[in-house]
Design a protein around this motif. Structure first.
Motif, PDB file in Angstrom:
ATOM      1  N   ILE B  31     -27.240   7.317  12.594  1.00  0.00           N
ATOM      2  CA  ILE B  31     -26.740   6.058  13.186  1.00  0.00           C
ATOM      3  C   ILE B  31     -27.915   5.129  13.504  1.00  0.00           C
ATOM      4  CG2 ILE B  31     -25.498   5.043  15.151  1.00  0.00           C
ATOM      5  CD1 ILE B  31     -23.821   7.663  15.221  1.00  0.00           C
ATOM      6  N   ASP B  32     -28.989   5.702  14.049  1.00  0.00           N
ATOM      7  CA  ASP B  32     -30.189   4.890  14.338  1.00  0.00           C
ATOM      8  C   ASP B  32     -30.731   4.262  13.055  1.00  0.00           C
ATOM      9  OD1 ASP B  32     -29.973   5.579  16.961  1.00  0.00           O
ATOM     10  OD2 ASP B  32     -31.589   7.072  16.952  1.00  0.00           O
ATOM     11  N   ARG B  33     -30.724   5.041  11.990  1.00  0.00           N
ATOM     12  CA  ARG B  33     -31.234   4.518  10.725  1.00  0.00           C
ATOM     13  C   ARG B  33     -30.405   3.324  10.248  1.00  0.00           C
ATOM     14  NH1 ARG B  33     -31.880   7.346   4.711  1.00  0.00           N
ATOM     15  NH2 ARG B  33     -33.338   5.737   4.003  1.00  0.00           N
ATOM     16  N   ILE B  34     -29.081   3.432  10.380  1.00  0.00           N
ATOM     17  CA  ILE B  34     -28.204   2.319   9.975  1.00  0.00           C
ATOM     18  C   ILE B  34     -28.490   1.089  10.828  1.00  0.00           C
ATOM     19  CG2 ILE B  34     -25.783   1.555   9.993  1.00  0.00           C
ATOM     20  CD1 ILE B  34     -25.060   4.463   9.125  1.00  0.00           C
ATOM     21  N   GLU B  35     -28.693   1.297  12.122  1.00  0.00           N
ATOM     22  CA  GLU B  35     -28.994   0.150  13.005  1.00  0.00           C
ATOM     23  C   GLU B  35     -30.326  -0.489  12.609  1.00  0.00           C
ATOM     24  OE1 GLU B  35     -28.550   1.566  17.084  1.00  0.00           O
ATOM     25  OE2 GLU B  35     -26.412   0.999  16.979  1.00  0.00           O
ATOM     26  N   ARG B  36     -31.307   0.349  12.279  1.00  0.00           N
ATOM     27  CA  ARG B  36     -32.617  -0.172  11.896  1.00  0.00           C
ATOM     28  C   ARG B  36     -32.505  -0.980  10.598  1.00  0.00           C
ATOM     29  NH1 ARG B  36     -34.861   4.553  11.830  1.00  0.00           N
ATOM     30  NH2 ARG B  36     -35.269   4.619   9.588  1.00  0.00           N
ATOM     31  N   LEU B  37     -31.738  -0.449   9.639  1.00  0.00           N
ATOM     32  CA  LEU B  37     -31.638  -1.124   8.335  1.00  0.00           C
ATOM     33  C   LEU B  37     -30.839  -2.421   8.400  1.00  0.00           C
ATOM     34  CD1 LEU B  37     -31.086   1.908   5.927  1.00  0.00           C
ATOM     35  CD2 LEU B  37     -33.065   0.389   6.014  1.00  0.00           C
ATOM     36  N   THR B  38     -29.847  -2.472   9.289  1.00  0.00           N
ATOM     37  CA  THR B  38     -28.994  -3.666   9.350  1.00  0.00           C
ATOM     38  C   THR B  38     -29.441  -4.628  10.436  1.00  0.00           C
ATOM     39  OG1 THR B  38     -27.483  -2.613  10.913  1.00  0.00           O
ATOM     40  CG2 THR B  38     -26.976  -2.352   8.573  1.00  0.00           C
ATOM     41  N   GLN B  40     -28.477  -4.420  13.357  1.00  0.00           N
ATOM     42  CA  GLN B  40     -27.287  -4.616  14.197  1.00  0.00           C
ATOM     43  C   GLN B  40     -26.961  -3.337  14.965  1.00  0.00           C
ATOM     44  OE1 GLN B  40     -23.835  -6.208  12.270  1.00  0.00           O
ATOM     45  NE2 GLN B  40     -25.011  -7.595  10.966  1.00  0.00           N
ATOM     46  N   THR B  41     -26.315  -3.526  16.124  1.00  0.00           N
ATOM     47  CA  THR B  41     -25.756  -2.372  16.818  1.00  0.00           C
ATOM     48  C   THR B  41     -24.673  -1.772  15.934  1.00  0.00           C
ATOM     49  OG1 THR B  41     -26.087  -3.557  18.880  1.00  0.00           O
ATOM     50  CG2 THR B  41     -24.664  -1.605  18.969  1.00  0.00           C
ATOM     51  N   ALA B  42     -24.676  -0.461  15.805  1.00  0.00           N
ATOM     52  CA  ALA B  42     -23.665   0.181  14.951  1.00  0.00           C
ATOM     53  C   ALA B  42     -22.266  -0.118  15.488  1.00  0.00           C
ATOM     54  CB  ALA B  42     -23.897   1.684  14.893  1.00  0.00           C
ATOM     55  N   HIS B  43     -21.311  -0.204  14.575  1.00  0.00           N
ATOM     56  CA  HIS B  43     -19.915  -0.434  14.956  1.00  0.00           C
ATOM     57  C   HIS B  43     -19.455   0.682  15.890  1.00  0.00           C
ATOM     58  CE1 HIS B  43     -15.528  -0.896  14.446  1.00  0.00           C
ATOM     59  NE2 HIS B  43     -15.819  -2.144  14.088  1.00  0.00           N
ATOM     60  N   HIS B  44     -18.587   0.325  16.842  1.00  0.00           N
ATOM     61  CA  HIS B  44     -18.179   1.346  17.828  1.00  0.00           C
ATOM     62  C   HIS B  44     -17.491   2.542  17.179  1.00  0.00           C
ATOM     63  CE1 HIS B  44     -14.353  -1.051  17.786  1.00  0.00           C
ATOM     64  NE2 HIS B  44     -13.809   0.136  17.968  1.00  0.00           N
ATOM     65  N   LEU B  45     -16.830   2.335  16.021  1.00  0.00           N
ATOM     66  CA  LEU B  45     -16.180   3.477  15.351  1.00  0.00           C
ATOM     67  C   LEU B  45     -17.216   4.489  14.860  1.00  0.00           C
ATOM     68  CD1 LEU B  45     -13.411   1.657  13.263  1.00  0.00           C
ATOM     69  CD2 LEU B  45     -13.059   3.124  15.265  1.00  0.00           C
ATOM     70  N   LEU B  46     -18.425   4.007  14.634  1.00  0.00           N
ATOM     71  CA  LEU B  46     -19.507   4.893  14.210  1.00  0.00           C
ATOM     72  C   LEU B  46     -20.176   5.517  15.435  1.00  0.00           C
ATOM     73  CD1 LEU B  46     -21.076   5.850  11.707  1.00  0.00           C
ATOM     74  CD2 LEU B  46     -22.446   3.772  11.831  1.00  0.00           C
ATOM     75  N   ALA B  94     -14.908  -1.001   7.207  1.00  0.00           N
ATOM     76  CA  ALA B  94     -15.441  -1.453   5.914  1.00  0.00           C
ATOM     77  C   ALA B  94     -15.907  -2.907   6.021  1.00  0.00           C
ATOM     78  CB  ALA B  94     -14.370  -1.315   4.830  1.00  0.00           C
ATOM     79  N   ARG B  95     -15.113  -3.703   6.751  1.00  0.00           N
ATOM     80  CA  ARG B  95     -15.505  -5.100   6.928  1.00  0.00           C
ATOM     81  C   ARG B  95     -16.849  -5.183   7.650  1.00  0.00           C
ATOM     82  NH1 ARG B  95     -16.191  -9.475   9.808  1.00  0.00           N
ATOM     83  NH2 ARG B  95     -16.471  -8.045  11.566  1.00  0.00           N
ATOM     84  N   TRP B  96     -17.018  -4.330   8.663  1.00  0.00           N
ATOM     85  CA  TRP B  96     -18.300  -4.328   9.374  1.00  0.00           C
ATOM     86  C   TRP B  96     -19.442  -3.942   8.434  1.00  0.00           C
ATOM     87  CZ3 TRP B  96     -21.983  -0.567  10.494  1.00  0.00           C
ATOM     88  CH2 TRP B  96     -23.015  -1.009  11.316  1.00  0.00           C
ATOM     89  N   LEU B  97     -19.224  -2.894   7.641  1.00  0.00           N
ATOM     90  CA  LEU B  97     -20.266  -2.478   6.687  1.00  0.00           C
ATOM     91  C   LEU B  97     -20.585  -3.617   5.720  1.00  0.00           C
ATOM     92  CD1 LEU B  97     -19.016   1.129   5.791  1.00  0.00           C
ATOM     93  CD2 LEU B  97     -21.129   0.590   7.029  1.00  0.00           C
ATOM     94  N   GLN B  98     -19.535  -4.302   5.257  1.00  0.00           N
ATOM     95  CA  GLN B  98     -19.758  -5.392   4.306  1.00  0.00           C
ATOM     96  C   GLN B  98     -20.667  -6.461   4.895  1.00  0.00           C
ATOM     97  OE1 GLN B  98     -16.487  -8.273   3.424  1.00  0.00           O
ATOM     98  NE2 GLN B  98     -17.060  -7.985   1.285  1.00  0.00           N
TER      99      GLN B  98
END
Lengths: 377, 377
Positions: B31-38, B40-46, B94-98
């Motif tokens: 999850i930290d990696r996704i936040e670093r790459l985007t 953005q704060t990760a979506h709450h579902l994540l 999915a919308r958040w990921l997009q």
């Protein structure tokens, strides 16, 4: 003897097949009816019993007499560039039916089937389909009344009917009909629905609108019967009439009457691309005959026509019935020799093949496009 | 407990599923990696573990870091007009990921699947697909980067990849994965290839040309994992990378945490078309809670959050994490009462549903056409 849509082995007992499959023999009453309705002499493939069996052909002719529309459906699996003379049979006959009854014909090129069963790429299957299309057009179909399509090209339009058929058919039924095993691909078990869909008129809205009552007649070799038994089972459940069938024997290979001619053994086959010299050589060297072992024996007993390949092939390809009858009498009684009959066959085949080559050479890419018109645009 | 793509029964043990299925849990490092790459704060579902498992997500993020293109793929089986709040989960995420990764998304509406499994006509399946498409668009997808298609509409383009996949997969494999019997239709056994095809980038030449190396990430509920195990098995044999997965838990029905919410029992479900009054009434009457049997008991022991439906649903639908944490503390310790938590849930659901209704009302037929653009013309 074994007859499936993929293999034919052994000497085929056609009377037994009619009984096993549950189709009906074509008799002179039916042939007379066709002549009366079309005002034409029946095609020699019909008169000579090459097309020998049917399903519901009388019902189709009843509909024809009532002025109801119907169409022809045939096809080919494009597994090879090199078509052989046996491949012409359904197309020659379908073309005759088209002009005699003045009806539409749809012709399916099952490039997906060949991809599923053979070691081909999708692109190679598609290329072969287009090449084979030229051979089919060369058989003389009426451009105004003929739609040729590939499964890869036309699936966007067929898919609703394909899925409707697929929903009707349990796996066990297909496995029973086609002898597939659990190790066979899910593509193979699904495919029969793709071959059945063109037997439903709503697969071709550009030809028949949304009419469900347009009957379909399928000229095909008898080994395709299982496919259409399945289609006939589904069609009424989907609100369509059962497709009618008119079914032919197989052309044997040159080397004997067992099995069906297969392009995989070139010496057993006459290709539509063979030269006159190749044809003469193949007939002379490889044709199995029923002639006597010695000249003396031959003169005494005559040729055994029932095992004689040149005689069988002449029945298929020689249009002149009087000459054919003469050959039968002379050869069967021993007055005509095997060598002479081989010359007769080679001459007829050379004529068929050269005529085909010339017609095919005239089929340009534009002509192909016109027959396969992209109905999506 | 049983989890298949068509049925989920019993209390789902997600740790056990991860082990059984052979996927991987999502941990804070990922999850930290996704936040670093985007950025953005990760979506709450994540963050809250609703999307809890994955396959090859790290490999996908490696490719992303190398600047390689990838796309999202999700879908829906349009069996009903009335979507419920659970259906929003994959689309919200999915919308958040997009938007976080700025990638294309392709969204498949499996109208053919629903035709094969349900007692629907082709036309009704197609109509439902178009209605569902409006709900999906209302989730806020980027019109420039989103392609929504139905199987009936897009099969003409997908078919080569569908058949390529079908050739890879023996019947036994599908029967093993999906538990089909010989009495099931040939359509059902062939269908998994239709759901697998959009995981191959060459299914979308209008987006990716003929590139085979564009990776695919599929956000989906964990019950769809078997489909994609098959796709992951085939993809490398067809020269494509394996699709990566990011997988969610199920939303339970209102009446208890067993199984998955199903639209077939309206009192167990909150629909996206329910009025605020209906939502309040359903939550009040039907939500199973872990509150104490008496006020005294509740004050003493607090609510059992692990069986409490309002608490689980708030975790999915309440975006405000501070408020959620507060509710968890107060309710779990017994200071907050069941009735109060139900009011919280009803308010959140009403907000979600009303926002959705407003967004859906703005989706005109023209907007639908723009998302489903007919790439054939």
């Amino acid at each position: 003897m074994s007859v499936t849509p993929w293999h034919v082995t052994g000497r085929v007992d056609y009377a037994k097949i009619v009984e096993q499959f549950g189709c009906k023999s074509i008799d002179t009453v039916l042939i007379d009816r066709i002549e009366r309705l079309t005002g034409q002499t029946a095609h020699h493939l019909l008169r000579r019993g090459i097309f020998f069996a049917h399903r519901d052909l009388n019902e189709l002719l009843d509909a024809h007499e009532r002025g109801e529309p119907w169409y022809l459906y045939t096809g080919r699996g494009p597994s090879s560039e090199a078509l052989h003379v046996g491949h012409l049979i359904p197309f020659m006959f379908a073309r005759w039916l088209q002009q005699a009854f003045q009806v539409h014909i749809v012709i399916q090129l099952t490039d997906d089937e060949k991809f599923l069963w053979k070691d081909l790429t999708v692109e190679e299957s598609q290329r072969l389909a287009r090449e084979n299309c030229k051979d089919i057009i060369a058989c003389g179909f009426d451009a105004q009344k003929t739609f040729i399509f590939t499964d890869f090209g036309y699936m966007g339009h067929m898919y609703p009917n394909v899925v409707r058929i697929q929903r009707c058919v349990p796996m066990n039924q297909v496995r029973g009909i086609f002898g597939l095993s659990g190790e066979d691909s899910i593509g193979k078990i699904a495919f029969p629905a793709v071959q059945a869909a063109p037997a439903l008129s709503t697969t071709f809205p550009h030809l028949f609108g949304d009419r469900k009552d347009v009957r379909c007649l399928v000229p095909c070799a008898i080994d395709q019967d299982p496919y259409f038994r399945m289609a006939r089972d589904c069609a009424p459940r989907l609100g369509h009439p059962k497709p009618a069938l008119i079914e032919s024997t197989f052309l044997s290979g040159l080397r004997g009457l067992d099995g069906k001619m297969s392009a995989s053994d070139p010496s057993n086959v006459v290709f539509l691309s063979d030269t006159p010299e190749q044809i003469r050589a193949k007939v002379n060297r490889h044709a199995f005959t029923g002639g006597g072992a010695t000249l003396e024996e031959h003169r005494k007993h005559g040729a055994r026509l029932e095992v004689d390949v040149p005689w069988q092939w002449l029945n298929v390809f020689m249009e002149d019935s009087k000459r054919l009858e003469h050959i039968g009498n002379e050869y069967g009684s021993g007055r005509m020799l095997t060598g002479e009959v081989k010359v007769e066959l080679a001459n007829v085949l050379i004529q068929v093949v050269e005529r085909h080559k010339a017609a095919r050479a005239a089929v340009t890419d534009e002509v192909v496009d016109a027959f396969m018109l992209d109905v999506r645009t």
